[in-house]
Design a protein around this motif. Sequence first.
Motif, PDB file in Angstrom:
ATOM      1  N   GLY A 146      -6.083 -25.736 -10.777  1.00  0.00           N
ATOM      2  CA  GLY A 146      -5.253 -26.804 -11.303  1.00  0.00           C
ATOM      3  C   GLY A 146      -4.044 -26.307 -12.086  1.00  0.00           C
ATOM      4  N   VAL A 147      -3.020 -27.150 -12.128  1.00  0.00           N
ATOM      5  CA  VAL A 147      -1.800 -26.874 -12.892  1.00  0.00           C
ATOM      6  C   VAL A 147      -1.514 -28.085 -13.772  1.00  0.00           C
ATOM      7  N   SER A 148      -1.300 -27.854 -15.049  1.00  0.00           N
ATOM      8  CA  SER A 148      -1.039 -28.965 -15.958  1.00  0.00           C
ATOM      9  C   SER A 148       0.369 -29.510 -15.748  1.00  0.00           C
ATOM     10  N   PRO A 149       0.621 -30.769 -16.112  1.00  0.00           N
ATOM     11  CA  PRO A 149       1.969 -31.341 -15.960  1.00  0.00           C
ATOM     12  C   PRO A 149       3.036 -30.529 -16.677  1.00  0.00           C
ATOM     13  N   ALA A 150       2.686 -29.939 -17.801  1.00  0.00           N
ATOM     14  CA  ALA A 150       3.670 -29.164 -18.555  1.00  0.00           C
ATOM     15  C   ALA A 150       4.097 -27.900 -17.812  1.00  0.00           C
ATOM     16  N   GLU A 151       3.205 -27.369 -16.954  1.00  0.00           N
ATOM     17  CA  GLU A 151       3.507 -26.148 -16.214  1.00  0.00           C
ATOM     18  C   GLU A 151       4.238 -26.431 -14.908  1.00  0.00           C
ATOM     19  N   ASP A 152       4.212 -27.678 -14.493  1.00  0.00           N
ATOM     20  CA  ASP A 152       4.788 -28.025 -13.205  1.00  0.00           C
ATOM     21  C   ASP A 152       6.310 -27.851 -13.236  1.00  0.00           C
ATOM     22  N   ASN A 153       6.879 -27.488 -12.136  1.00  0.00           N
ATOM     23  CA  ASN A 153       8.337 -27.285 -12.057  1.00  0.00           C
ATOM     24  C   ASN A 153       8.856 -27.796 -10.721  1.00  0.00           C
ATOM     25  N   LYS A 154       8.779 -29.093 -10.518  1.00  0.00           N
ATOM     26  CA  LYS A 154       9.029 -29.693  -9.203  1.00  0.00           C
ATOM     27  C   LYS A 154      10.428 -29.435  -8.665  1.00  0.00           C
ATOM     28  N   ALA A 155      11.386 -29.176  -9.524  1.00  0.00           N
ATOM     29  CA  ALA A 155      12.775 -29.053  -9.048  1.00  0.00           C
ATOM     30  C   ALA A 155      13.212 -27.599  -8.926  1.00  0.00           C
ATOM     31  N   SER A 156      12.260 -26.669  -8.790  1.00  0.00           N
ATOM     32  CA  SER A 156      12.649 -25.262  -8.850  1.00  0.00           C
ATOM     33  C   SER A 156      12.524 -24.520  -7.532  1.00  0.00           C
ATOM     34  N   GLY A 157      12.436 -25.221  -6.429  1.00  0.00           N
ATOM     35  CA  GLY A 157      12.258 -24.546  -5.142  1.00  0.00           C
ATOM     36  C   GLY A 157      13.527 -24.011  -4.539  1.00  0.00           C
ATOM     37  N   GLY A 158      14.709 -24.422  -5.039  1.00  0.00           N
ATOM     38  CA  GLY A 158      15.952 -24.026  -4.404  1.00  0.00           C
ATOM     39  C   GLY A 158      16.220 -22.546  -4.394  1.00  0.00           C
ATOM     40  N   ASN A 159      15.879 -21.838  -5.474  1.00  0.00           N
ATOM     41  CA  ASN A 159      16.157 -20.420  -5.548  1.00  0.00           C
ATOM     42  C   ASN A 159      15.445 -19.639  -4.460  1.00  0.00           C
ATOM     43  N   ILE A 160      14.193 -20.012  -4.190  1.00  0.00           N
ATOM     44  CA  ILE A 160      13.447 -19.315  -3.145  1.00  0.00           C
ATOM     45  C   ILE A 160      14.039 -19.618  -1.785  1.00  0.00           C
ATOM     46  N   ARG A 161      14.421 -20.857  -1.553  1.00  0.00           N
ATOM     47  CA  ARG A 161      15.004 -21.197  -0.254  1.00  0.00           C
ATOM     48  C   ARG A 161      16.294 -20.427  -0.041  1.00  0.00           C
ATOM     49  N   ASN A 162      17.106 -20.294  -1.107  1.00  0.00           N
ATOM     50  CA  ASN A 162      18.348 -19.554  -0.978  1.00  0.00           C
ATOM     51  C   ASN A 162      18.081 -18.080  -0.708  1.00  0.00           C
ATOM     52  N   ARG A 163      17.050 -17.550  -1.345  1.00  0.00           N
ATOM     53  CA  ARG A 163      16.701 -16.149  -1.142  1.00  0.00           C
ATOM     54  C   ARG A 163      16.298 -15.900   0.293  1.00  0.00           C
ATOM     55  N   LEU A 164      15.551 -16.788   0.874  1.00  0.00           N
ATOM     56  CA  LEU A 164      15.092 -16.596   2.243  1.00  0.00           C
ATOM     57  C   LEU A 164      16.231 -16.647   3.252  1.00  0.00           C
ATOM     58  N   THR A 165      17.282 -17.434   2.958  1.00  0.00           N
ATOM     59  CA  THR A 165      18.386 -17.527   3.911  1.00  0.00           C
ATOM     60  C   THR A 165      19.180 -16.238   3.981  1.00  0.00           C
ATOM     61  N   ILE A 166      19.039 -15.320   2.993  1.00  0.00           N
ATOM     62  CA  ILE A 166      19.722 -14.040   3.054  1.00  0.00           C
ATOM     63  C   ILE A 166      19.311 -13.278   4.304  1.00  0.00           C
ATOM     64  N   LYS A 167      18.052 -13.489   4.755  1.00  0.00           N
ATOM     65  CA  LYS A 167      17.539 -12.775   5.912  1.00  0.00           C
ATOM     66  C   LYS A 167      18.272 -13.162   7.191  1.00  0.00           C
ATOM     67  N   GLN A 168      19.041 -14.233   7.157  1.00  0.00           N
ATOM     68  CA  GLN A 168      19.773 -14.638   8.345  1.00  0.00           C
ATOM     69  C   GLN A 168      21.077 -13.848   8.496  1.00  0.00           C
ATOM     70  N   LYS A 169      21.462 -13.071   7.470  1.00  0.00           N
ATOM     71  CA  LYS A 169      22.697 -12.298   7.536  1.00  0.00           C
ATOM     72  C   LYS A 169      22.480 -11.011   8.317  1.00  0.00           C
ATOM     73  N   ALA A 170      23.567 -10.218   8.474  1.00  0.00           N
ATOM     74  CA  ALA A 170      23.490  -8.994   9.258  1.00  0.00           C
ATOM     75  C   ALA A 170      22.405  -8.063   8.722  1.00  0.00           C
ATOM     76  N   MET A 171      21.702  -7.416   9.636  1.00  0.00           N
ATOM     77  CA  MET A 171      20.624  -6.514   9.253  1.00  0.00           C
ATOM     78  C   MET A 171      21.183  -5.187   8.740  1.00  0.00           C
ATOM     79  N   PHE A 172      20.440  -4.555   7.859  1.00  0.00           N
ATOM     80  CA  PHE A 172      20.713  -3.208   7.357  1.00  0.00           C
ATOM     81  C   PHE A 172      22.036  -3.126   6.586  1.00  0.00           C
TER      82      PHE A 172
END
Length: 225
Positions: free
Chosen positions: A123-149
């Motif tokens: 379980g996660v308490s309401p105080a620990e929840d961070n519902k609006a914080s997923g953007g940073n990870i999504r942005n990080r993953l899109t880096i993999k779409q750029k040129a390799m190496f």
Amino acid sequence: MSQDFKALEQLETEAGRLLAAIDDAGRRDILRKIARELKAGQAARIAKQQNPDGAAFAPRKKRGEPRGGNGARRFLYPSGGNGPPRIVFMKSWSYDGPLMTGFDVEAGGIRSFETKKIIKFLGVSPAEDNKASGGNIRNRLTIKQKAMFRKLRTGRYLKSGVDDYGLWVGFLGKVAGIARIHQEGGKDRTSRRGPTVQYAQRELLGVTNQDREDILDLVLRHMQV
């Protein structure tokens, strides 16, 4: 074998004879110039995402859009060896195929975990929840779409040098191991705890016909000075 290729080999043989005839200091000087030029050619070719034969690098495997970013998660995960499972508290998480990637609070950085290995969600308490914080990870993953190496081809990792036996261009240390996996099409883990995957062969290092011609021109220009 084409006539042009035979002529190039004959010129290379002659250039080798000329190099062998000059003194050690002069030979080292021209070898350093060749090494720098060859290194620059390797970096430029990697930037073009091409193998030495001109064929394009094998593309990355296509992935679906990462899902998640739905608040904090806490779960039990094997710690490795015979130790007890650890409690992972993750923020800004996203599902990326078989992996759950996010900010591991205890580790203090981005980590990936195999979802099939998660023992139990806690379980996660309401105080620990961070519902609006997923953007940073999504942005990080899109880096993999750029040129390799992009990093491997920079001067920080791609090195060159000369010694008593000739010249070399390549990678050193841990980076050399990473580059070898891609050069030969080997297997490696996607992360420390991630699954083992088969990588496509992408030849980061290799001498092209254009490299040979450029090196030969450099040698001949040096001899005319």
